[in-house]
Design a protein around this motif. Structure first.
Motif, PDB file in Angstrom:
ATOM      1  N   SER A  88       0.848  -1.187   0.000  1.00 24.64           N
ATOM      2  CA  SER A  88       0.000   0.000   0.000  1.00 24.64           C
ATOM      3  C   SER A  88       0.883   1.236   0.000  1.00 24.64           C
ATOM      4  O   SER A  88       2.107   1.155   0.022  1.00 24.64           O
ATOM      5  CB  SER A  88      -0.922  -0.001   1.217  1.00 24.64           C
ATOM      6  N   TRP A  89       0.247   2.411  -0.026  1.00 25.65           N
ATOM      7  CA  TRP A  89       0.970   3.675   0.118  1.00 25.65           C
ATOM      8  C   TRP A  89       0.562   4.411   1.391  1.00 25.65           C
ATOM      9  O   TRP A  89       1.122   5.446   1.725  1.00 25.65           O
ATOM     10  CB  TRP A  89       0.728   4.581  -1.095  1.00 25.65           C
ATOM     11  N   PHE A  90      -0.417   3.840   2.126  1.00 24.21           N
ATOM     12  CA  PHE A  90      -0.858   4.459   3.373  1.00 24.21           C
ATOM     13  C   PHE A  90      -1.258   3.361   4.352  1.00 24.21           C
ATOM     14  O   PHE A  90      -1.460   2.195   3.995  1.00 24.21           O
ATOM     15  CB  PHE A  90      -2.037   5.408   3.138  1.00 24.21           C
ATOM     16  N   GLN A  91      -1.375   3.765   5.598  1.00 24.64           N
ATOM     17  CA  GLN A  91      -1.833   2.876   6.664  1.00 24.64           C
ATOM     18  C   GLN A  91      -2.690   3.704   7.609  1.00 24.64           C
ATOM     19  O   GLN A  91      -2.299   4.804   7.995  1.00 24.64           O
ATOM     20  CB  GLN A  91      -0.636   2.280   7.400  1.00 24.64           C
ATOM     21  N   GLN A  92      -3.856   3.184   7.968  1.00 27.42           N
ATOM     22  CA  GLN A  92      -4.787   3.957   8.792  1.00 27.42           C
ATOM     23  C   GLN A  92      -5.258   3.152   9.985  1.00 27.42           C
ATOM     24  O   GLN A  92      -5.713   2.020   9.846  1.00 27.42           O
ATOM     25  CB  GLN A  92      -5.995   4.392   7.963  1.00 27.42           C
ATOM     26  N   THR A  93      -5.147   3.754  11.158  1.00 22.13           N
ATOM     27  CA  THR A  93      -5.623   3.159  12.405  1.00 22.13           C
ATOM     28  C   THR A  93      -6.771   3.980  12.955  1.00 22.13           C
ATOM     29  O   THR A  93      -6.639   5.194  13.148  1.00 22.13           O
ATOM     30  CB  THR A  93      -4.496   3.103  13.452  1.00 22.13           C
ATOM     31  N   ASP A  94      -7.900   3.334  13.197  1.00 23.60           N
ATOM     32  CA  ASP A  94      -9.027   3.928  13.917  1.00 23.60           C
ATOM     33  C   ASP A  94      -9.167   3.202  15.243  1.00 23.60           C
ATOM     34  O   ASP A  94      -9.147   1.960  15.295  1.00 23.60           O
ATOM     35  CB  ASP A  94     -10.338   3.763  13.132  1.00 23.60           C
ATOM     36  N   CYS A  95      -9.309   3.941  16.324  1.00 19.49           N
ATOM     37  CA  CYS A  95      -9.520   3.309  17.621  1.00 19.49           C
ATOM     38  C   CYS A  95     -10.458   4.164  18.452  1.00 19.49           C
ATOM     39  O   CYS A  95     -10.672   5.344  18.167  1.00 19.49           O
ATOM     40  CB  CYS A  95      -8.196   3.105  18.351  1.00 19.49           C
ATOM     41  N   LEU A  96     -11.033   3.541  19.461  1.00 18.72           N
ATOM     42  CA  LEU A  96     -11.946   4.234  20.372  1.00 18.72           C
ATOM     43  C   LEU A  96     -11.243   4.479  21.689  1.00 18.72           C
ATOM     44  O   LEU A  96     -10.504   3.627  22.186  1.00 18.72           O
ATOM     45  CB  LEU A  96     -13.201   3.391  20.618  1.00 18.72           C
ATOM     46  N   LEU A  97     -11.482   5.644  22.267  1.00 22.52           N
ATOM     47  CA  LEU A  97     -10.926   5.934  23.588  1.00 22.52           C
ATOM     48  C   LEU A  97     -11.977   6.602  24.454  1.00 22.52           C
ATOM     49  O   LEU A  97     -12.818   7.372  23.972  1.00 22.52           O
ATOM     50  CB  LEU A  97      -9.660   6.778  23.482  1.00 22.52           C
ATOM     51  N   ARG A  98     -11.908   6.267  25.714  1.00 21.68           N
ATOM     52  CA  ARG A  98     -12.753   6.913  26.713  1.00 21.68           C
ATOM     53  C   ARG A  98     -11.958   8.037  27.372  1.00 21.68           C
ATOM     54  O   ARG A  98     -10.784   7.876  27.692  1.00 21.68           O
ATOM     55  CB  ARG A  98     -13.199   5.911  27.774  1.00 21.68           C
ATOM     56  N   LEU A 246       2.176   2.802  17.872  1.00 27.34           N
ATOM     57  CA  LEU A 246       1.908   2.648  19.296  1.00 27.34           C
ATOM     58  C   LEU A 246       1.143   3.877  19.763  1.00 27.34           C
ATOM     59  O   LEU A 246       1.473   5.006  19.396  1.00 27.34           O
ATOM     60  CB  LEU A 246       3.211   2.531  20.089  1.00 27.34           C
ATOM     61  N   VAL A 247       0.116   3.667  20.563  1.00 28.57           N
ATOM     62  CA  VAL A 247      -0.713   4.768  21.055  1.00 28.57           C
ATOM     63  C   VAL A 247      -0.858   4.625  22.567  1.00 28.57           C
ATOM     64  O   VAL A 247      -1.146   3.542  23.083  1.00 28.57           O
ATOM     65  CB  VAL A 247      -2.104   4.788  20.393  1.00 28.57           C
ATOM     66  N   ALA A 248      -0.661   5.724  23.252  1.00 23.43           N
ATOM     67  CA  ALA A 248      -0.821   5.746  24.712  1.00 23.43           C
ATOM     68  C   ALA A 248      -1.447   7.084  25.091  1.00 23.43           C
ATOM     69  O   ALA A 248      -1.749   7.932  24.237  1.00 23.43           O
ATOM     70  CB  ALA A 248       0.516   5.544  25.415  1.00 23.43           C
ATOM     71  N   GLY A 249      -1.648   7.281  26.369  1.00 21.93           N
ATOM     72  CA  GLY A 249      -2.212   8.532  26.853  1.00 21.93           C
ATOM     73  C   GLY A 249      -1.875   8.712  28.312  1.00 21.93           C
ATOM     74  O   GLY A 249      -1.238   7.859  28.944  1.00 21.93           O
ATOM     75  N   ASP A 250      -2.318   9.814  28.878  1.00 23.10           N
ATOM     76  CA  ASP A 250      -2.117  10.012  30.305  1.00 23.10           C
ATOM     77  C   ASP A 250      -3.255   9.332  31.065  1.00 23.10           C
ATOM     78  O   ASP A 250      -4.010   8.541  30.503  1.00 23.10           O
ATOM     79  CB  ASP A 250      -2.021  11.496  30.622  1.00 23.10           C
ATOM     80  N   GLU A 251      -3.368   9.647  32.357  1.00 17.82           N
ATOM     81  CA  GLU A 251      -4.391   8.987  33.177  1.00 17.82           C
ATOM     82  C   GLU A 251      -5.815   9.287  32.720  1.00 17.82           C
ATOM     83  O   GLU A 251      -6.756   8.605  33.125  1.00 17.82           O
ATOM     84  CB  GLU A 251      -4.232   9.412  34.640  1.00 17.82           C
ATOM     85  N   GLY A 252      -5.977  10.287  31.863  1.00 18.03           N
ATOM     86  CA  GLY A 252      -7.321  10.647  31.422  1.00 18.03           C
ATOM     87  C   GLY A 252      -7.807   9.893  30.214  1.00 18.03           C
ATOM     88  O   GLY A 252      -8.900  10.163  29.712  1.00 18.03           O
ATOM     89  N   VAL A 253      -7.006   8.919  29.704  1.00 15.25           N
ATOM     90  CA  VAL A 253      -7.365   8.209  28.477  1.00 15.25           C
ATOM     91  C   VAL A 253      -7.404   6.704  28.733  1.00 15.25           C
ATOM     92  O   VAL A 253      -6.517   6.147  29.381  1.00 15.25           O
ATOM     93  CB  VAL A 253      -6.352   8.521  27.356  1.00 15.25           C
ATOM     94  N   GLU A 254      -8.435   6.058  28.211  1.00 18.46           N
ATOM     95  CA  GLU A 254      -8.566   4.607  28.287  1.00 18.46           C
ATOM     96  C   GLU A 254      -9.023   4.105  26.919  1.00 18.46           C
ATOM     97  O   GLU A 254     -10.002   4.595  26.368  1.00 18.46           O
ATOM     98  CB  GLU A 254      -9.592   4.223  29.358  1.00 18.46           C
TER      99      GLU A 254
END
Length: 532
Positions: A88-98, A246-254
């Motif tokens: 491919s020429w692109f890569q796409q990630t969709d995810c849900l976060l609270r 890789l995706v992460a967040g602070d304490e406010g993200v789940e």
């Protein structure tokens, strides 16, 4: 649209308002994913027997490859899908976060390999050099021309509120360059050349409810190919390889599992569009049995389909670059390479040399651990013993499904109940079992060889790839009884063009009886195929 420049393969996105961000925990968070992420990064980098001359090592870079668009679409547009083995020429990630509190911050790291051509050059009399395939120095060390790779990564740290207000884009490419390594006694040199890789990563967010957002990470190869008709090996020099996020967040993200989302978020999970990659929860799993779906604080989006919370086995002493293989078998094979094969492997790539060093010096106790491990010693509550269909019986006495053999005559005598059957390691444990003729009752219908079914994989605890088989129809090949007393049915997909081939050498998909829906007509008396 603000952009951050890449320096040394990394970049940070600047906030639009200059506000101070919380301390950057991404490095420690992402460290928890490092073993699995590195396994993804180098999967297939080299394959046993780790020699340049091996046919398997002449066709490399099969996962998460993002080429220049004009090259990969020279014969037509790419067809989006989750498979990362498709160019491919692109890569796409969709995810849900609270969102657990205001001011939440999202941290993203995009990683990939940049190819590096290692060219061995021999010194000539006029003081110049000429390219050669190999060169052996006076100390007996061989040097081989080969394609290496350099790891690259780009970091983005952005307040979620900024992403909800508008997309954020950063450059994600890598510079070209040349490194020269002289060889001893002036016999030659090794020249490593890298071509520039042009790419960018865009982050965006969409609010779905007061506390739920959809995050999108899209990485694109923005560079041109010198000629859309150049061979793949040449186009790879301007490609991102083994791209993952890789995706992460602070304490406010789940983050919410897309494999096992909470019931209230299933429709939102289905609406996520993951193309040439698929995100799963990373790190250690949370407590099981909550019944509210899986969530976590880390996400790994990889071009290889993985389950939630993937882990590298603690018994594994190091990467063999072939996660589809068993460490013990691959280690034994590597030990048996001849001295000449080992010399070639060492000259091929430093990573191959590291594998050989580890295998050749592996202590017996470390090797013994590769033979197997018990992951859980939790007590198992015995299930109610299912009744056995007697001769001429049409319904089971108890239990949701029943194992039954072919009709038996009085002379055959009653079938031995499982409770009286010898343990699986004892002689006679499989007496009376016949995978091709045994049946299992599901919703009152006996399923066995030849039966047609619809696949209904369970959501939690199922194989990660089973999600793509939901609703597909299949034909049962055999009924297998596991040593733990459970039963699985081997099936082949109706729409699989290779189903006959799979049946011939015994390669099936396996499902529990409660994951199958009987279809009519059912013909259990005519087995379709044999089992393995």
């Amino acid at each position: 649209m603000p952009e951050g420049l890449v320096a040394g393969g990394t970049a940070d996105a600047a906030t639009s308002d200059g506000a101070d961000l919380p301390p950057d925990r991404s490095r420690s968070d992402f460290e928890r994913l490092s073993a699995v992420a590195d396994a993804v990064l180098y999967e297939g980098y080299l394959l046993y027997p780790y020699r340049r001359s091996s046919a398997k090592n002449r066709v490399r870079w099969q996962f998460g490859v993002l080429f220049p668009r004009d090259w990969v679409e020279a014969d037509g547009p790419v067809v989006p899908g989750v498979s990362g083995s498709t160019d491919s020429w692109f890569q796409q990630t969709d995810c849900l976060l609270r969102v657990r509190r205001p001011g939440a911050v999202v941290r993203v790291r995009v990683r990939y390999l940049q190819t590096q051509h290692k060219q061995v050059e021999e010194a000539v009399r006029d003081g110049g050099h000429r390219a050669v395939a190999s060169l052996r120095t006076d100390d007996g060390v061989a040097h081989l021309t080969f394609e290496e790779a350099v790891p690259r990564e780009v970091d983005l740290v952005v307040p979620l509120d900024d992403l909800l207000a508008g997309e954020r884009t950063v450059l994600a490419g890598a510079p070209g360059g040349t490194d020269v390594e002289p060889l001893p006694r002036g016999v030659g040199r090794v020249v490593r050349r890298r071509q520039e890789v042009q790419a960018q990563t865009t982050l965006g967010a969409e609010r779905l409810s007061d506390d739920v957002c959809r995050l999108r990470v899209r990485t694109v190869n923005t560079g041109p190919a010198p000629d859309p008709r150049i061979p793949r090996d040449e186009a790879l020099r301007r490609a991102l390889i083994a791209t993952h996020t890789l995706v992460a967040g602070d304490e406010g993200v789940e983050f919410v599992s897309l494999i096992d989302p909470p019931a209230s978020l299933r429709e939102h999970a289905r609406a996520c569009r993951n193309e040439f990659t698929f995100p799963v929860l990373g790190g250690e799993p949370t407590a099981e049995g909550t019944g509210t779906g899986a969530t976590g604080g880390l996400l790994l989006s990889a071009p290889i389909i993985l389950p939630d919370h993937p882990q590298v086995a603690p018994e594994s002493p190091g990467d063999l670059h072939d996660a589809a293989e068993i460490d013990e078998i691959l280690t034994l094979r590597t030990m048996l390479l001849t001295d000449e094969e080992k010399r070639e492997a060492r000259a091929t790539d430093p990573r191959a040399a590291a594998i050989l060093d580890r295998v050749d010096t592996m202590p017996p106790e470390v090797f013994a651990r590769l033979h197997g491990a018990v992951r859980s010693l939790k007590p198992v509550t015995p299930a109610a013993e299912p009744a056995v269909l007697a001769a001429g019986a049409t319904t089971p006495a108890t239990g949701p499904f029943t194992v039954a053999a072919e009709p038996r005559t009085p002379a055959d005598g009653p079938r031995t109940p499982d409770a009286e059957r010898p343990a699986w390691w004892q002689e006679g444990a499989d007496a009376g079992l016949s995978p091709t003729t045994d049946t299992v009752l599901v919703d009152g219908v006996p399923l066995g060889g030849g039966s047609r079914v619809r696949l209904r994989p369970r959501g939690r605890g199922a194989d990660a790839q089973d999600m793509f088989l939901v609703g597909r129809t299949a034909r049962v090949a055999a009924v297998f009884h596991d040593v733990d007393g459970s039963t699985h049915l081997a099936v082949t997909l109706d729409d699989d063009p290779a189903s006959e081939l799979h049946t011939w050498y015994g390669r099936f998909h396996y499902f529990r009886p409660d994951e199958l829906e009987p279809l009519e007509p059912t013909d259990s008396d005519t087995p379709h195929s044999g089992g393995r």
